[in-house]
Each structure stands twice: as structure tokens, then as C-alpha cells.
Design a protein around this motif. Structure first.
Motif, PDB file in Angstrom:
ATOM      1  N   ALA A 402       0.834  -1.209   0.000  1.00  0.00           N
ATOM      2  CA  ALA A 402       0.000   0.000   0.000  1.00  0.00           C
ATOM      3  C   ALA A 402       0.864   1.253   0.000  1.00  0.00           C
ATOM      4  O   ALA A 402       0.550   2.246  -0.673  1.00  0.00           O
ATOM      5  CB  ALA A 402      -0.924  -0.014   1.215  1.00  0.00           C
ATOM      6  N   ARG A 403       1.961   1.223   0.758  1.00  0.00           N
ATOM      7  CA  ARG A 403       2.856   2.378   0.812  1.00  0.00           C
ATOM      8  C   ARG A 403       3.472   2.651  -0.557  1.00  0.00           C
ATOM      9  O   ARG A 403       3.555   3.803  -0.993  1.00  0.00           O
ATOM     10  CB  ARG A 403       3.947   2.132   1.848  1.00  0.00           C
ATOM     11  N   ALA A 404       3.883   1.605  -1.249  1.00  0.00           N
ATOM     12  CA  ALA A 404       4.491   1.779  -2.572  1.00  0.00           C
ATOM     13  C   ALA A 404       3.489   2.351  -3.570  1.00  0.00           C
ATOM     14  O   ALA A 404       3.832   3.227  -4.386  1.00  0.00           O
ATOM     15  CB  ALA A 404       5.028   0.434  -3.071  1.00  0.00           C
ATOM     16  N   VAL A 405       2.247   1.877  -3.507  1.00  0.00           N
ATOM     17  CA  VAL A 405       1.219   2.384  -4.425  1.00  0.00           C
ATOM     18  C   VAL A 405       0.952   3.865  -4.148  1.00  0.00           C
ATOM     19  O   VAL A 405       0.878   4.680  -5.078  1.00  0.00           O
ATOM     20  CB  VAL A 405      -0.075   1.559  -4.286  1.00  0.00           C
ATOM     21  N   TYR A 409       1.701   7.497  -6.598  1.00  0.00           N
ATOM     22  CA  TYR A 409       0.787   8.571  -6.979  1.00  0.00           C
ATOM     23  C   TYR A 409       1.151   9.897  -6.315  1.00  0.00           C
ATOM     24  O   TYR A 409       0.832  10.963  -6.853  1.00  0.00           O
ATOM     25  CB  TYR A 409      -0.656   8.166  -6.650  1.00  0.00           C
ATOM     26  N   GLN A 410       1.808   9.849  -5.181  1.00  0.00           N
ATOM     27  CA  GLN A 410       2.334  11.091  -4.605  1.00  0.00           C
ATOM     28  C   GLN A 410       3.365  11.715  -5.546  1.00  0.00           C
ATOM     29  O   GLN A 410       3.348  12.927  -5.786  1.00  0.00           O
ATOM     30  CB  GLN A 410       2.971  10.819  -3.237  1.00  0.00           C
ATOM     31  N   LEU A 411       4.249  10.874  -6.067  1.00  0.00           N
ATOM     32  CA  LEU A 411       5.249  11.375  -7.010  1.00  0.00           C
ATOM     33  C   LEU A 411       4.594  11.879  -8.290  1.00  0.00           C
ATOM     34  O   LEU A 411       4.998  12.908  -8.848  1.00  0.00           O
ATOM     35  CB  LEU A 411       6.257  10.268  -7.339  1.00  0.00           C
ATOM     36  N   GLN A 412       3.588  11.161  -8.733  1.00  0.00           N
ATOM     37  CA  GLN A 412       2.917  11.527  -9.979  1.00  0.00           C
ATOM     38  C   GLN A 412       2.168  12.851  -9.830  1.00  0.00           C
ATOM     39  O   GLN A 412       2.184  13.688 -10.735  1.00  0.00           O
ATOM     40  CB  GLN A 412       1.935  10.423 -10.373  1.00  0.00           C
ATOM     41  N   HIS A 416       6.821  14.533  -5.129  1.00  0.00           N
ATOM     42  CA  HIS A 416       7.541  14.074  -3.948  1.00  0.00           C
ATOM     43  C   HIS A 416       6.660  13.092  -3.193  1.00  0.00           C
ATOM     44  O   HIS A 416       5.443  13.070  -3.363  1.00  0.00           O
ATOM     45  CB  HIS A 416       7.930  15.239  -3.037  1.00  0.00           C
ATOM     46  N   SER A 417       7.300  12.269  -2.378  1.00  0.00           N
ATOM     47  CA  SER A 417       6.546  11.277  -1.604  1.00  0.00           C
ATOM     48  C   SER A 417       7.132  11.200  -0.197  1.00  0.00           C
ATOM     49  O   SER A 417       8.309  11.469   0.022  1.00  0.00           O
ATOM     50  CB  SER A 417       6.624   9.904  -2.272  1.00  0.00           C
ATOM     51  N   SER A 438      -4.229  11.703  -4.165  1.00  0.00           N
ATOM     52  CA  SER A 438      -3.315  10.559  -4.299  1.00  0.00           C
ATOM     53  C   SER A 438      -3.917   9.315  -3.652  1.00  0.00           C
ATOM     54  O   SER A 438      -3.774   8.198  -4.174  1.00  0.00           O
ATOM     55  CB  SER A 438      -1.967  10.888  -3.644  1.00  0.00           C
ATOM     56  N   LEU A 439      -4.611   9.489  -2.528  1.00  0.00           N
ATOM     57  CA  LEU A 439      -5.262   8.355  -1.872  1.00  0.00           C
ATOM     58  C   LEU A 439      -6.398   7.814  -2.721  1.00  0.00           C
ATOM     59  O   LEU A 439      -6.591   6.586  -2.823  1.00  0.00           O
ATOM     60  CB  LEU A 439      -5.790   8.790  -0.499  1.00  0.00           C
TER      61      LEU A 439
END
Length: 723
Positions: A402-405, A409-412, A416-417, A438-439
């Protein structure tokens, strides 16, 4: 009278305009200097090497009125509105008589000189270049052209070869000396040494900045080689940290304490201002500060104490009693009251009971902070939002897939993430609202959908993110917290008087009602009950009395009179006014002051004087309307209402009292150092005293951490046109 008022208003408005122009010019100048500094380091436009910002001062004032650009080649002055255009028209088009000739001289010296240029004379470059001998100035393995700024040497006719004989020793010695000069900043050519008077002034200003930073600038940083090289380069002598934080600090502290004591002793009455009592139980150290609020609206510092343990319940009363005795010189009746942080001790109440002339109030900043805690503890919507948001943040932080997903989208979305906050409620809410899109995208990702097939928690989190009621809860809670925090920040910056407390709480009630209607909150009664409970906990009868006696709050009735606003008080608050006013005078004057209060209630103030007191003007710094002369409320009682003698003495002691305790801030590192020894504690307290006194002089009460956050968050543009 009207003409005199108009003239005074015009002069005040003109002075405000001059100050606003000076601040604008200073900000513009600082911005241009910052851009030029970056450019000189190779991070900006080329023309800043020839253009220099200058502050132009008015002939009849010491304040700056404009910013100009000076051409360093011909000393011509230009407007600073568009440096890029100035460079194009003055330098590129040949308007400057020395621009082309300077370039020609540089080219001639590069092309005609047959002697090789010493390495130490080359300007520093950002990338290291090979110093191996070759057919060109560059390494044999590089085909890049020479760096700009380094004059090209004439190409040799044959390959350079070292014979190893005595004739090579001189060249090798020169090479070694040049390398040492490049490595060591001490070898750099120093600037011209400043004359001793100028050097003393410069070092004095530097010392003032170090002290007034409140420990933010570390004393040990003065021994940093680069800082010493900087002093050497600008022609200043080395600065000894031990001398600076020894005799020089003692001298600054002595001057500040003498000035503070003199101003405190010269006033007829004062208010003791104390902050620092609300330290967390597990804190290693805290800073207790005492200041003095004067009737003219200024504040001077009195004492700072670094405490290494939590204060016992009766400690505050001893501290207050000792401070009042020292400041008043034994005449305790000069202390009109105390404003302090809320703490468990009954010190304020005890002192007020023992000294009938005192008005001791709790800081309203602590009251607003306590209101947020009340909402958190007692409102169901806060419990629900806290539970759900913490569970959501914890899941995305701990589940690797879940963190990677989410980070994808934070980066997209934001370039930044990071992990989500999961502890502090307000930080969690801000994170979820900020990363809401992003969520939403994360739960639609195929990898997350596969996770939901095997993980019940993932399915629960997915349903929670899709639930519109959840997001409405987050927005509502976050909005209410922000509402109270915004009022708290404004209160800290403006430092309201106790007469403003009732209007401020009425304003808070109105904003809470608007919040209830906007988010369709069902628990209206619960919210209003919490606000009223906190209001009663902070309320003091002096709020009502100061509100009635301050001419600033007089209201115009149908007959044209300006009367005290008794109609805004409850019956109990009206009784509070009578009780407090009679307590503040002697028993013999009690019936007299009540008769004068009745006359004040029926006659009020002459409309001409009332309008003069309530006159407002635009504050160019904040864009808000401010009272033109804050001292006029007190002056009216001392001059125009002299027949109300007993009531006037009460009024002038009440209406200047502050409702907030001014917290003095310093570096946490300074407090940690202060614990190590008695001498370290004494020096830390002296630094805090000097810094606080300087801040009071500047009337700067805002938080520097917020300013730092704004600076770090800004997107600066190296182009001068964006300045």
C-alpha cells in the motif's frame, strides 16, 4: 479642534505612507542584493557583475525612499524596476562608454601576454580541471573548450617536457604555492582593511545580531574557518567567541537592564507580564520570563529564569511577589495587575485577594489552546475523525505494498513522496487532506485491488476513502481547529487589551455558528456548551469593566450621544462592573465612584472626543484598519473627563492592561547548554534578556519559526524580473 485633528491625522497618514515606502524599498533592495549574490556565484544573469543595487534616502528623512541600480563601470544610475532591460540598453547596446573598452583590455591582456598566468590568479571554478601538462589548458582526454573567465594562453609550438633539472624547480615551486593558495581560504587576497572606527561599528552590529538571535546562532560557529575567512576578506579582524560572550555580553546586558529598570521606575503604574508556566511535565527545562507592560503601550523585559524542573504550586506566587517588589521599589500599589499563563497554582487569585488594587488575569492564548483540547476530548466528531484518520495513516505507513502504491501517486501528483503523519491529530488531518487525490488514485490501482482480495484491512481502508462522510468529517474538524488557531495567531501578533476580550469571544461564537451551518453539524448544543464552559473558565470581571470604561467601545444612541455599551452585557456582567470598580478604590470612595459610573452611563462622552478616540486608519503593514491613536482612550480620561476623578483613576489603570502574556522564545540548544553549569545558565539568561529587550523595542512578537518555514517554502527565481 476639528482642524487640529485633521492636521494631526494628515501628518500621521503621511508618516505612515513614508514608512510603508521605506519598507517596500528595503524589501526590494534586499531581494536585488540576494539575486546579485547568487549571480556572482555563477547562478544568475551575467549583467549583475556590472550592476549594483543602491538604496536612495530622502533629503528630509533618514528612511530610504527608492532603489536604484549603479553601473560599476561608469557610475550611472538607473531605475531598478527591470534590471534585464537596463543591462540590454546600457551594456549590450554600447551606451556605457567603459563596457567595450573593459572587454578589449581583458582580451588584449589575454592574447598579447607571453608569460604564463599564475594559477593563483585564476578565478575559482565550479568543476575541477586537470592540472596535467598537455597540448592545451585542458586534460588530453577532454575536448571541451576552456572555462569562461579564464584567459586563453597562446598555444605552444611544441610539446612541453620537464627535464628534471634545476630550471624546473622554480616552476614546481610556483605550482605548489598556487595549489596551496587554492586550497586555503587564508591564502586568498584579503580586501582592504577597514578603518578602526568602521571596523568597530561593523563588529558591534554583528555582536548585536548574534545576541538578538536568542542563541539561534551558535557561539562556536564564530570559529568556523569559512566565517573567519569571510571576516578576513571584508577587512575585519577576527572575532573572539570568548570575548564576545564574556565582557561584550556583560556590557550589552548591563545597558539593557539599566534601560529596562529606568523605564519601569518612571511609570506611575504597570502590569507584570509572565509566560513559561505551561511546560510539559516531561520537559527537561523551561524558560520562565517576566516583562513589564507600561501604560504607553510599550513593554520592557525584567527577568528570564531557566528552570530545570517543573515549578511547585507555590513557586509562582513567590516569583510574582518578588518581581512586583523589585519593579515597584516597594510601592506595590503601582502594580495594576498581572497577566500570566494558566497553571495549577492559585497565585494570581491569592495576590489579587491580598492586594485589592490588582487585576490578575490568565493569558487568552492559553484559553484558546485549551478550547481546542476541549473539542478534542468532548466532541464525537473529533473522536471519529481521529480514530479513522489515524487508522488510515497507520495502514499506508506499515503495509509495504500500500505504501508503494501511494508513493507512486504522490510522485505523480506532487513530485515528492513521504510517509503520513499518524500521531498529532492536526498534522494527520492536514496530511490526509493534502494527499486526498493521491489516496483516491491509490485505491483504484490494480495492485491495491489485488491487495484488497486477501487483506480485510485494505478493504476497510478502501471503503473508508470512498466514504464522502469521512472526508466531510475531516474537513469539518480541520476547519474548526484552523479557525481557533488563526484567532490565536492574530491574538499573539496584535496583543489585545482586556477590554477586547468580550468582543473577541463574541467573534469566536459567531465563527463557530458559521462553521456549524457550513458542515451541517448535528451536535450544536454540545459545541456551544463547550465554548461557553471555556469562556467562563477564562472570564474575569475586569473584562466587562474595561469594555465599559474604554471610550473606544462607546456606541452612538438615537439622540446622538456616545454612551458605554451596557446593553451588550448580561445582568451578571453588569454586577461584575460595579463590584470590580468598588474593589479598586478605597472604602471611602466606593459610593463616589458608583455615582460617577452612573453619570458616565447616562452622559457618556462628548461626540467630538468620542469620534477622535475611535478614528481609524489603514495599517499598510497588515492591510487592516487600526485605531489612529491607541493612547487616546487613556488621555481622554486624564483630560476631558477630569470631573470623574475616582472613576478616572480606575479607568486609566484598567484599559491599558493586556490580555495575553508575551512569550519569549530562544533556541532549545541554548536551554540545554544552560543546564551544564551555573556560569552557562547566567550567560544564557543574559542572552535571552538582551534578545527579548531588542524584540520588544522592535515590537516584533511573531514566531520566527513560521517565517523560516515561509522562506524555505518559497520558490525563488534567479531572474531579476521575478523579484
Amino acid at each position: 479642534m476639528a482642524a487640529a485633528n485633521a492636521l494631526a491625522t494628515g501628518e500621521s497618514s503621511s508618516a505612515a505612507t513614508v514608512e510603508a515606502t521605506a519598507r517596500t524599498a528595503s524589501r526590494r533592495y534586499e531581494a536585488l542584493v540576494s539575486v546579485r549574490t547568487k549571480a556572482m556565484k555563477g547562478k544568475g544573469a551575467w549583467y549583475w557583475a556590472h550592476l549594483e543595487p543602491l538604496l536612495v534616502h530622502g533629503s528630509d528623512s533618514s528612511l530610504p525612499k527608492a532603489v536604484k541600480l549603479r553601473c560599476s563601470l561608469c557610475d550611472a544610475l538607473f531605475s531598478a524596476s527591470n534590471p534585464s532591460r537596463t543591462a540590454s540598453e546600457h551594456l549590450k547596446r554600447g551606451t556605457c562608454p567603459n563596457f567595450t573598452s573593459a572587454a578589449a583590455v581583458a582580451a588584449a591582456s589575454a592574447g598579447l601576454s607571453s608569460a604564463p598566468t599564475p594559477i593563483s590568479s585564476f578565478p575559482p571554478c565550479r568543476k575541477r580541471q586537470s592540472l596535467l601538462p598537455s597540448d592545451s589548458m585542458l586534460s588530453p582526454f577532454s575536448s571541451s573548450p576552456p572555462l569562461p573567465g579564464i584567459p586563453a594562453l597562446p598555444a605552444p609550438h611544441h610539446r612541453l617536457a620537464l627535464s628534471g633539472g634545476k630550471e624546473d624547480l622554480g616552476a614546481l615551486a610556483m605550482l605548489e604555492d598556487s595549489v596551496k593558495r587554492l586550497k586555503s581560504p587564508k591564502g586568498a587576497s584579503p580586501g582592504p582593511a577597514l578603518a578602526k572606527p568602521l571596523a568597530d561599528i561593523a563588529l558591534s552590529l554583528l555582536a548585536d545580531w548574534l545576541f538578538e538571535s536568542g542563541g539561534a546562532a551558535s557561539p562556536s560557529s564564530l570559529d568556523h574557518p569559512k566565517f573567519r575567512a569571510f571576516l578576513h576578506q571584508v577587512g575585519l579582524p577576527a572575532l573572539s567567541p570568548r570575548a564576545l560572550f564574556g565582557p561584550i555580553l556583560d556590557s550589552r546586558f548591563h545597558d539593557a537592564s539599566v534601560e529596562s529598570a529606568a523605564r519601569s521606575h518612571d511609570t506611575l503604574y504597570f502590569q507584570l507580564n509572565s509566560a513559561g508556566w505551561n511546560t510539559a511535565p516531561d520537559a527537561e527545562q523551561s524558560l520562565l520570563s517576566l516583562a513589564v507592560n507600561l501604560p504607553n503601550g510599550t513593554t520592557v523585559f525584567h527577568r528570564a529564569t531557566v528552570s530545570t524542573s517543573r515549578a511547585p504550586s507555590d513557586y509562582a506566587e513567590d516569583v510574582f511577589r518578588d518581581a512586583v517588589a523589585k519593579i515597584s521599589g516597594g510601592a506595590a500599589h503601582r502594580c495594576a495587575g498581572i497577566v500570566a499563563d494558566r497553571f495549577k497554582s492559585k497565585a494570581l487569585r491569592n495576590l489579587e485577594t491580598q492586594n485589592h488594587w490588582m487585576v490578575n488575569v490568565h493569558c487568552q492564548l492559553q484559553g484558546l489552546h485549551g478550547l481546542i483540547k476541549d473539542f478534542t476530548r468532548n466532541l464525537h466528531i473529533f473522536h471519529s475523525a481521529a480514530s479513522k484518520s489515524s487508522r488510515l495513516a497507520e495502514f499506508f505507513n506499515t503495509n509495504s505494498l500500500a505504501r508503494a502504491v501511494l508513493q507512486k501517486y504522490q510522485l505523480q501528483e506532487l513530485n515528492h513522496s513521504r510517509l503520513l503523519h499518524s500521531q498529532n491529530l492536526n498534522a494527520v488531518l492536514e496530511d490526509l487532506i493534502f494527499f486526498s487525490h493521491s489516496l483516491q488514485l491509490a485505491i483504484l490501482d490494480e495492485d491495491f485491488k489485488l491487495l484488497c482480495l486477501d487483506d480485510s484491512m485494505a478493504r476497510e481502508i478502501s471503503d473508508l476513502i470512498r466514504d464522502a462522510r469521512f472526508w466531510n468529517e475531516l474537513q469539518a474538524v480541520h476547519s474548526l481547529v484552523k479557525l481557533v488557531e488563526t484567532m490565536s495567531k492574530e491574538m499573539e501578533a496584535e496583543r489585545p487589551l482586556i477590554g477586547q476580550c468580550l468582543p473577541l469571544w463574541d467573534e469566536l461564537r459567531g465563527k463557530v455558528k458559521t462553521w456549524l451551518a457550513k458542515f451541517h453539524i448535528e451536535a450544536v448544543i454540545d459545541v456551544e456548551r463547550i465554548v461557553e464552559r471555556r469562556f467562563k473558565k477564562n472570564y474575569h470581571p475586569a473584562w466587562s469593566a474595561a469594555f465599559i470604561l474604554d471610550p473606544l467601545y462607546l456606541t452612538k444612541d438615537a439622540s446622538g450621544k456616545y454612551l458605554p455599551p451596557f446593553k451588550f452585557l448580561t445582568p451578571e456582567q453588569e454586577k461584575d462592573v460595579d463590584r470590580l470598580i468598588t474593589r479598586l478604590v478605597s472604602r471611602e470612595e466606593a459610593h463616589i465612584v458608583l455615582m460617577e459610573l452612573m453619570k458616565w452611563r447616562t452622559d457618556g462622552l462628548d461626540p467630538l472626543y468620542a469620534q477622535a478616540v475611535q478614528m481609524k486608519q489603514l495599517d499598510p503593514a497588515t492591510g487592516k484598519m487600526r485605531v489612529a491613536n491607541p493612547q487616546s482612550s487613556r488621555l481622554v480620561w486624564e483630560t476631558c473627563l477630569s470631573e470623574l476623578r475616582s472613576l478616572g483613576r480606575v479607568a486609566v489603570r484598567l484599559i491599558f492592561l493586556h490580555a495575553t502574556a508575551c512569550r519569549v522564545r530562544c533556541s532549545p540548544n541554548l536551554l540545554r547548554v544552560a543546564r551544564r553549569s551555573r556560569l552557562a545558565s547566567e550567560r544564557a539568561e543574559k542572552i535571552i534578556f538582551v534578545a527579548a529587550q531588542a524584540r520588544f523595542e522592535r515590537r516584533s512578537f511573531s514566531d520566527d519559526e513560521e517565517k523560516d518555514a515561509e522562506i524555505f517554502g518559497e520558490n525563488e527565481d534567479d531572474d531579476a524580473s521575478s523579484v
